[in-house]
Design an enzyme around this catalytic site. Structure first.
Site, PDB file in Angstrom:
ATOM      1  N   HIS A 239      14.046 -45.167   3.225  1.00 54.27           N
ATOM      2  CA  HIS A 239      12.833 -44.723   2.515  1.00 54.27           C
ATOM      3  C   HIS A 239      11.654 -44.857   3.483  1.00 54.27           C
ATOM      4  CE1 HIS A 239       9.449 -44.783  -0.300  1.00 54.27           C
ATOM      5  NE2 HIS A 239      10.262 -44.325  -1.238  1.00 54.27           N
ATOM      6  N   TYR A 377       6.369 -46.341 -13.659  1.00 56.67           N
ATOM      7  CA  TYR A 377       7.722 -46.225 -14.221  1.00 56.67           C
ATOM      8  C   TYR A 377       7.748 -46.201 -15.740  1.00 56.67           C
ATOM      9  CZ  TYR A 377       9.312 -46.696  -9.473  1.00 56.67           C
ATOM     10  OH  TYR A 377       9.530 -46.468  -8.138  1.00 56.67           O
TER      11      TYR A 377
HETATM   12  C1  DNO Z   1       7.986 -47.873  -5.420  1.00 63.28           C
HETATM   13  C2  DNO Z   1       9.128 -47.386  -4.645  1.00 63.28           C
HETATM   14  C3  DNO Z   1       9.673 -48.428  -3.685  1.00 63.28           C
HETATM   15  C4  DNO Z   1      10.985 -47.956  -3.141  1.00 63.28           C
HETATM   16  C5  DNO Z   1      11.543 -48.817  -2.083  1.00 63.28           C
HETATM   17  C6  DNO Z   1      12.735 -48.153  -1.442  1.00 63.28           C
HETATM   18  O1  DNO Z   1       7.737 -47.409  -6.474  1.00 63.28           O
HETATM   19  O2  DNO Z   1       8.869 -46.195  -4.007  1.00 63.28           O
HETATM   20  O3  DNO Z   1       9.870 -49.625  -4.367  1.00 63.28           O
HETATM   21  O4  DNO Z   1      11.924 -47.979  -4.152  1.00 63.28           O
HETATM   22  O5  DNO Z   1      10.615 -49.040  -1.130  1.00 63.28           O
HETATM   23  O6  DNO Z   1      13.431 -49.045  -0.649  1.00 63.28           O
END
Ligand code: DNO
Length: 401
Positions: A239, A377
């Site tokens: 990511h 979320y």
């Molecule tokens: C936040 C996300 C991050 C992502 C991690 C991936 O909302 O984009 O927590 O899941 O960085 O490793």
């Protein structure tokens, strides 16, 4: 394309029952309670998978297909002597996941902080709330709350003056909430939560690690992990650093298309891939997202289909826009991902034929404004994002891309 939804486990205010009603078929999750550096036991993976996948009473099936994320222990990132055992633990988690038929693993290599925002409840004209990164607030925190050593060299005299004026106007509560937003991080983060002092100490550990040295630490980690991943047919999907640029003097190395080129040139293993986080890469004007979807197609093992709108007068500031109304041409990105899926059918490699995608960071809106949610979320905003993306996917599929 497989439509997925991130779920944080039984404590997530959005339940599995809610999730099913979104029409998503796949679940993105992790054993969030296990700290970095501890291997995930097969039994725990299995029981979490069972919880997600059981279909008693004729419920629509769900599949836990992507792990987001296995945390990378800070000692690996720092390249500390003795970090080998943490790499071994990461490999063991990966093996155990593969044994449970979970073969797409998102991870990141961001030092100290995961995705960083200054405002988790930015009011939009519609009345909904969004996540935002405001460069001026970031500089207020860096210069006047954290008072980071050497921070002043990162700003012009005018920026320092403006930040100081903004700092003086802010109430104590505003300052505390800004500091908390940055140092505590968001739900799903793969780094620790800190108070301001701990944060200073964590940053200090990186003061002698420049980008070249930091890349070596990533490569050293992957040199051990990738051969195992290949053997297990697991796909790793890094990511990007969010936002994708330098913050707090930390070495940030997954920000641009050329960063990805360097990574894949150094380690061409087919298991070495990327999470195409459209919103993260797209918060930089010099990242051309439709082009990146094409260029890195075979390496895209997972995608976050959200977008951002940058401020006109300060392109380092942005808020998270509606999924189809951002600065990024999401339709062109989806078209290129679908074209990649077509070409996978005729290739002889072992890339999964369908790319798993999920909506990301939805707005807090309607009933969710009165509920306790995890910022980014909540249910309804992400449902809107997923529905919009699904409309684009179906239309492009039907009209032949
Ligand atoms: C936040 C996300 C991050 C992502 C991690 C991936 O909302 O984009 O927590 O899941 O960085 O490793």
């Amino acid at each position: 394309m497989r439509e997925a939804w991130r779920w944080f486990g039984p404590e997530d205010p959005v339940s599995l029952e809610d999730l099913r009603q979104t029409g998503a078929t796949d679940v993105v999750s992790a054993l969030y309670k296990i700290p970095a550096g501890i291997p995930w036991p097969v039994e725990e993976i299995q029981s979490f998978k069972k919880l997600i996948e059981e279909t008693s009473g004729g419920k629509s099936p769900l599949k836990w297909s992507v792990v987001e994320s296995i945390p990378v222990h800070e000692h690996i990132k720092l390249g500390k002597a003795g970090s080998d055992r943490y790499i071994t633990a990461f490999i063991e988690s990966m093996k155990n996941l593969a044994a449970c038929d979970i073969s797409i693993i998102c991870y990141n290599f961001m030092p100290v902080i995961d995705a960083t925002r200054t405002d988790l409840e930015y009011r939009l004209p519609s009345g909904a709330r969004a996540l935002r990164f405001d460069q001026r607030l970031y500089s207020v925190f860096d210069l006047f709350i954290l008072q980071r050593d050497g921070a002043r060299t990162d700003y012009s005299p005018q920026e320092i003056e403006q930040a100081q004026a903004a700092f003086q106007r802010m109430s104590r509560q505003e300052k505390n909430s800004l500091a908390g937003n940055i140092t505590e991080g968001m739900m799903g983060k793969m780094t620790d939560a800190y108070d301001t002092d701990e944060f200073r100490q964590a940053l200090a550990q990186y003061k002698d690690i420049d980008k070249t040295a930091y890349r070596k630490n990533l490569y050293r980690f992957l040199e051990r992990v990738l051969p195992e991943a290949e053997r297990l047919n697991v796909k790793l999907a890094i990511h990007p650093d969010d936002p994708p640029r330098d913050l707090f003097g930390l070495p940030r190395i997954i920000c641009t298309a050329s960063d990805l080129e360097a990574l894949f040139t150094e380690l061409p293993s087919p298991s070495n891939g990327v999470t195409l986080c459209v919103g993260t890469f797209g918060s930089r004007p010099d990242n051309d997202l439709p082009e990146m979807a094409k260029q890195f197609g075979p390496r895209i093992h997972f995608a976050h289909l959200r977008g951002v709108k940058r401020d006109l007068d300060e392109p380092r500031s942005f808020y998270e826009a509606e999924h189809l109304e951002s600065d990024i041409d999401m339709i062109a990105v989806i078209r290129n991902l679908l074209l990649e899926e077509h070409s996978r059918k005729s290739r002889l490699d072992d890339a999964p034929l369908e790319i798993t995608v999920r909506p990301d960071h939805g707005h807090q809106m309607m009933d969710d404004l009165n509920k306790k949610i995890n910022p980014g979320y909540s249910a309804i905003g992400r449902l809107r994002g997923l529905a919009e993306i699904r409309g684009v996917i179906r239309t492009l599929e039907k009209t032949g891309v």
